[in-house]
Design an enzyme around this catalytic site. Structure first.
Site, PDB file in Angstrom:
ATOM      1  N   HIS A  53       8.165   3.878  -2.644  1.00  0.00           N
ATOM      2  CA  HIS A  53       8.430   4.718  -1.477  1.00  0.00           C
ATOM      3  C   HIS A  53       9.074   6.060  -1.843  1.00  0.00           C
ATOM      4  O   HIS A  53       8.619   7.123  -1.428  1.00  0.00           O
ATOM      5  CB  HIS A  53       9.372   3.994  -0.507  1.00  0.00           C
ATOM      6  CG  HIS A  53       8.824   2.725   0.049  1.00  0.00           C
ATOM      7  ND1 HIS A  53       7.484   2.495   0.240  1.00  0.00           N
ATOM      8  CD2 HIS A  53       9.454   1.592   0.480  1.00  0.00           C
ATOM      9  CE1 HIS A  53       7.308   1.289   0.756  1.00  0.00           C
ATOM     10  NE2 HIS A  53       8.481   0.728   0.909  1.00  0.00           N
ATOM     11  N   LYS A  88       1.732  -3.418  -1.158  1.00  0.00           N
ATOM     12  CA  LYS A  88       2.739  -3.437  -2.199  1.00  0.00           C
ATOM     13  C   LYS A  88       3.460  -4.782  -2.184  1.00  0.00           C
ATOM     14  O   LYS A  88       3.390  -5.477  -1.160  1.00  0.00           O
ATOM     15  CB  LYS A  88       3.734  -2.271  -2.024  1.00  0.00           C
ATOM     16  CG  LYS A  88       4.681  -2.410  -0.828  1.00  0.00           C
ATOM     17  CD  LYS A  88       5.641  -1.249  -0.760  1.00  0.00           C
ATOM     18  CE  LYS A  88       6.688  -1.285  -1.830  1.00  0.00           C
ATOM     19  NZ  LYS A  88       7.742  -2.293  -1.667  1.00  0.00           N
ATOM     20  N   ASP A 134      11.876  -2.277  -5.693  1.00  0.00           N
ATOM     21  CA  ASP A 134      11.576  -2.468  -4.284  1.00  0.00           C
ATOM     22  C   ASP A 134      11.358  -1.148  -3.547  1.00  0.00           C
ATOM     23  O   ASP A 134      10.489  -1.062  -2.675  1.00  0.00           O
ATOM     24  CB  ASP A 134      12.710  -3.249  -3.617  1.00  0.00           C
ATOM     25  CG  ASP A 134      12.369  -3.696  -2.205  1.00  0.00           C
ATOM     26  OD1 ASP A 134      11.245  -4.176  -1.991  1.00  0.00           O
ATOM     27  OD2 ASP A 134      13.233  -3.558  -1.325  1.00  0.00           O
ATOM     28  N   LYS A 143      21.133  -1.021  -0.367  1.00  0.00           N
ATOM     29  CA  LYS A 143      21.290  -1.938   0.761  1.00  0.00           C
ATOM     30  C   LYS A 143      22.760  -2.047   1.143  1.00  0.00           C
ATOM     31  O   LYS A 143      23.648  -1.788   0.342  1.00  0.00           O
ATOM     32  CB  LYS A 143      20.733  -3.321   0.409  1.00  0.00           C
ATOM     33  CG  LYS A 143      19.204  -3.353   0.362  1.00  0.00           C
ATOM     34  CD  LYS A 143      18.691  -4.766   0.248  1.00  0.00           C
ATOM     35  CE  LYS A 143      17.179  -4.817   0.433  1.00  0.00           C
ATOM     36  NZ  LYS A 143      16.756  -4.436   1.800  1.00  0.00           N
ATOM     37  N   ASP A 186       1.111   2.181   0.582  1.00  0.00           N
ATOM     38  CA  ASP A 186       2.551   2.453   0.610  1.00  0.00           C
ATOM     39  C   ASP A 186       2.835   2.995   1.993  1.00  0.00           C
ATOM     40  O   ASP A 186       2.478   4.138   2.306  1.00  0.00           O
ATOM     41  CB  ASP A 186       2.968   3.464  -0.459  1.00  0.00           C
ATOM     42  CG  ASP A 186       4.487   3.587  -0.577  1.00  0.00           C
ATOM     43  OD1 ASP A 186       5.150   3.683   0.482  1.00  0.00           O
ATOM     44  OD2 ASP A 186       5.019   3.590  -1.695  1.00  0.00           O
ATOM     45  N   HIS A 187       3.453   2.173   2.857  1.00  0.00           N
ATOM     46  CA  HIS A 187       3.521   2.537   4.273  1.00  0.00           C
ATOM     47  C   HIS A 187       4.362   3.790   4.523  1.00  0.00           C
ATOM     48  O   HIS A 187       4.244   4.410   5.577  1.00  0.00           O
ATOM     49  CB  HIS A 187       4.025   1.357   5.110  1.00  0.00           C
ATOM     50  CG  HIS A 187       5.487   1.101   5.005  1.00  0.00           C
ATOM     51  ND1 HIS A 187       6.036   0.223   4.095  1.00  0.00           N
ATOM     52  CD2 HIS A 187       6.534   1.603   5.713  1.00  0.00           C
ATOM     53  CE1 HIS A 187       7.335   0.201   4.237  1.00  0.00           C
ATOM     54  NE2 HIS A 187       7.678   1.013   5.204  1.00  0.00           N
ATOM     55  N   LYS A 206       4.339   7.678   7.524  1.00  0.00           N
ATOM     56  CA  LYS A 206       5.392   8.211   8.387  1.00  0.00           C
ATOM     57  C   LYS A 206       5.157   9.691   8.667  1.00  0.00           C
ATOM     58  O   LYS A 206       4.781  10.458   7.784  1.00  0.00           O
ATOM     59  CB  LYS A 206       6.763   7.996   7.733  1.00  0.00           C
ATOM     60  CG  LYS A 206       7.156   6.519   7.635  1.00  0.00           C
ATOM     61  CD  LYS A 206       8.523   6.358   7.008  1.00  0.00           C
ATOM     62  CE  LYS A 206       8.913   4.881   6.931  1.00  0.00           C
ATOM     63  NZ  LYS A 206       9.111   4.283   8.261  1.00  0.00           N
ATOM     64  N   ASP A 233      -9.345 -21.399   2.239  1.00  0.00           N
ATOM     65  CA  ASP A 233      -8.378 -21.514   1.160  1.00  0.00           C
ATOM     66  C   ASP A 233      -8.706 -20.395   0.173  1.00  0.00           C
ATOM     67  O   ASP A 233      -9.783 -20.378  -0.423  1.00  0.00           O
ATOM     68  CB  ASP A 233      -8.507 -22.898   0.497  1.00  0.00           C
ATOM     69  CG  ASP A 233      -7.499 -23.102  -0.628  1.00  0.00           C
ATOM     70  OD1 ASP A 233      -6.954 -22.107  -1.141  1.00  0.00           O
ATOM     71  OD2 ASP A 233      -7.269 -24.266  -1.001  1.00  0.00           O
ATOM     72  N   GLU A 268      19.863   1.653   3.651  1.00  0.00           N
ATOM     73  CA  GLU A 268      19.686   0.565   4.605  1.00  0.00           C
ATOM     74  C   GLU A 268      21.036  -0.065   4.904  1.00  0.00           C
ATOM     75  O   GLU A 268      21.870  -0.225   4.006  1.00  0.00           O
ATOM     76  CB  GLU A 268      18.750  -0.502   4.030  1.00  0.00           C
ATOM     77  CG  GLU A 268      17.342  -0.019   3.742  1.00  0.00           C
ATOM     78  CD  GLU A 268      16.487  -1.128   3.168  1.00  0.00           C
ATOM     79  OE1 GLU A 268      15.896  -1.876   3.972  1.00  0.00           O
ATOM     80  OE2 GLU A 268      16.422  -1.266   1.948  1.00  0.00           O
TER      81      GLU A 268
END
Length: 514
Positions: free
Chosen positions: A266, A174, A261, A366, A203-204, A208, A109, A242
């Site tokens: 990003h 993030k 977001d 989006k 930060d993925h 890239k 936990d 997106e």
């Protein structure tokens, strides 16, 4: 000043930025908090298995899942295998057998201090069993509300400080805060127990291939760097689009919106690599310092600039992928009168010798027409005017299109004569696709990021001052927009609000995708 001429760089074939070529991490334990969660199952576990199959993990390595799930070692192994097969298909039997021996699980936990004492005891046992030498990498793949408590418990249990001859690092997913105040508070909490050099903010996008390639593209090619300034570039567009809606994450998105977001994290990472000065060398601190220095020159968003140079929107019902889809306000978990923005356009300006007068149009949204993340550098038209030729054939400037996703690649659009009589011109692409050019599988973004975290190379991670400066820049926009509601002003399946198109058109420009 333009620093390219004085940069001391060592381009080494096959090397990672800021790391020794082919370096294998030291023996260590990778502790994955939230090991049963969606991110772990879809991204992190497959990335670690791919690194293992490529021979990039040390012999002395252990992966310890830490979660509420009541799993013994064998049950955790079965759970990991199921996750890998869902993401990757059938596994190589021998590779899996070897990898599975390195897996362990601790049921805990995350709010209980005693459970961290048990975790520490198990880690000490693994050090003795597997020769991991006391080196630990903690990965917080948990809800943001748990970041602070986990850090506090790790520190209070004595797990945050390295002993002599070993290291301890922590990777924080993030979102890193929801505004400037919360980001500063989280940074302060981390620094109670961890040195900045041990904190890796994820930060993925930085994993890239095309984002990493921005450094090589700009500074490894004599063709581009001499032209990378206000004398030759008219403007720059960064599009992060997106086709999906909020996909069941309505309650999260109600607290977020697209600026928090996507843009603050990003998109600003891409922007900083695109526009920064050449770093002194390829060390992590030099690269990250150049990125921060670029953002320090960004012009603040005044009320007038927000009114005239920024656009927000929210999607209404429309057609996406050939299907009717609901508007944002009809999504589960979204308020019927929600004022959250699902589209944002910010005009970034930098008060520097390199970029004075060059607008950077940054948009993200989006339910747009296409899924694409790309940079388009619009160069100024050439000085020569062909006699008797007018219109677009005369004035079109060259464009460099950097496609980050999908189908990573480059296209340089140049003007060329149309065959036949007369002097008619048309732009054509000189293009390169990563998948075709190298003929090999491109690593998923988390693979290089996890590898560099294990190696201790922080180049692809975000430093404290970068996080806080990014929040500083967007806070005036968030505060101004928070005072009123975004209204549905673009249909799902379109390219966003008409006002975004008009903003460029009034300046004699057009979007690359519209």
């Amino acid at each position: 000043m333009l620093q390219t001429a004085t940069a001391r760089w060592d381009w080494e074939e096959g090397s990672s930025i800021g790391a020794t070529a082919g370096a294998i991490p030291e023996p260590c334990v990778f502790v994955l908090f939230g090991a049963s969660g969606d991110l772990a199952r879809r991204k992190l576990l497959p990335a670690l298995f791919q690194l293992f199959q490529r021979g990039l993990l040390p012999q002395g390595f252990a992966l310890v899942g830490a979660s509420l799930a009541k799993l013994d070692r064998e049950a955790f192994q079965a759970s990991v295998r199921e996750s890998l097969e869902q993401s990757m298909g059938e596994l190589d039997g021998l590779a899996w057998q070897v990898f599975a021996r390195q897996l362990d699980h601790v049921t805990m936990d995350l709010s209980r201090a005693d459970d961290y004492v048990r975790l520490g005891q198990r880690l000490s046992e693994i050090d003795r069993e597997r020769g991991t030498r006391g080196n630990r990498l903690f990965y917080l793949s948990v809800a943001p509300s748990l970041f602070g408590p986990v850090v506090d418990h790790l520190g209070e249990a004595g797990l945050a400080r390295a002993g002599r001859g070993n290291w301890v690092r922590i990777i924080v997913e993030k979102p890193f805060g929801t505004d400037l105040a919360s980001a500063r508070a989280l940074n302060a909490r981390l620094h109670r127990f961890f040195d900045e050099s041990s904190i890796y903010r994820m930060d993925h996008y930085l994993g890239k291939e095309m984002v990493q390639n921005l450094l090589v593209l700009r500074f490894g090619n004599g063709l581009f760097e001499p032209l990378w300034n206000r004398q030759h570039i008219d403007h720059v567009q960064i599009t992060n689009a997106e086709t999906l809606g909020v996909e069941g994450r309505g309650s999260y998105y109600e607290q977020s919106g697209v600026v928090r977001d996507m843009i603050q994290g990003h998109v600003f990472q891409v922007l900083s690599l695109l526009a920064m000065e050449a770093p002194e060398d390829l060390s992590p601190e030099a690269v990250r310092t150049s990125k921060v220095e670029l953002l320090q020159t960004a012009r603040a968003f005044s009320p007038e600039r927000i009114r005239t140079e920024c656009i927000r929107g929210q999607y209404s019902a429309g057609q996406s992928g050939g299907q009717l889809v609901p508007g944002y306000r009809q999504e589960p978990g979204v308020a019927a009168d929600s004022g959250v923005e699902t589209y944002a356009l910010l005009t970034m300006r930098f008060d520097s010798m390199r970029w004075a007068g060059v607008p950077f149009y940054v948009r993200s949204g989006k339910r747009l027409k296409e899924r694409v993340t790309e940079v388009v550098v619009h160069f100024k038209p050439g000085p020569f005017r062909f006699p008797g030729v007018s219109g677009p054939e005369q004035s079109a400037g060259n464009r460099l299109v950097i496609r980050i996703q999908p189908e990573e690649g480059l296209a340089l659009r140049i003007n060329t004569k149309v065959p036949g009589q007369g002097l008619r011109a048309r732009d054509v692409d000189m293009s390169f696709l990563y998948a075709q050019g190298f003929g090999e599988r491109l690593p998923e973004a988390y693979e290089p990021l996890l590898l560099e975290g294990l190696r201790g190379n922080s180049t692809l991670y975000t430093r404290r001052d970068m996080v806080e400066r990014s929040w500083e820049l967007v806070m005036p926009v968030l505060e101004a927009w928070g005072a009123s509601k975004a209204e549905p002003n673009y249909a799902a399946g379109s390219w966003g609000p008409a006002a975004a198109r008009s903003l460029l058109e009034t300046q004699g420009r057009t979007w690359n995708r519209e």
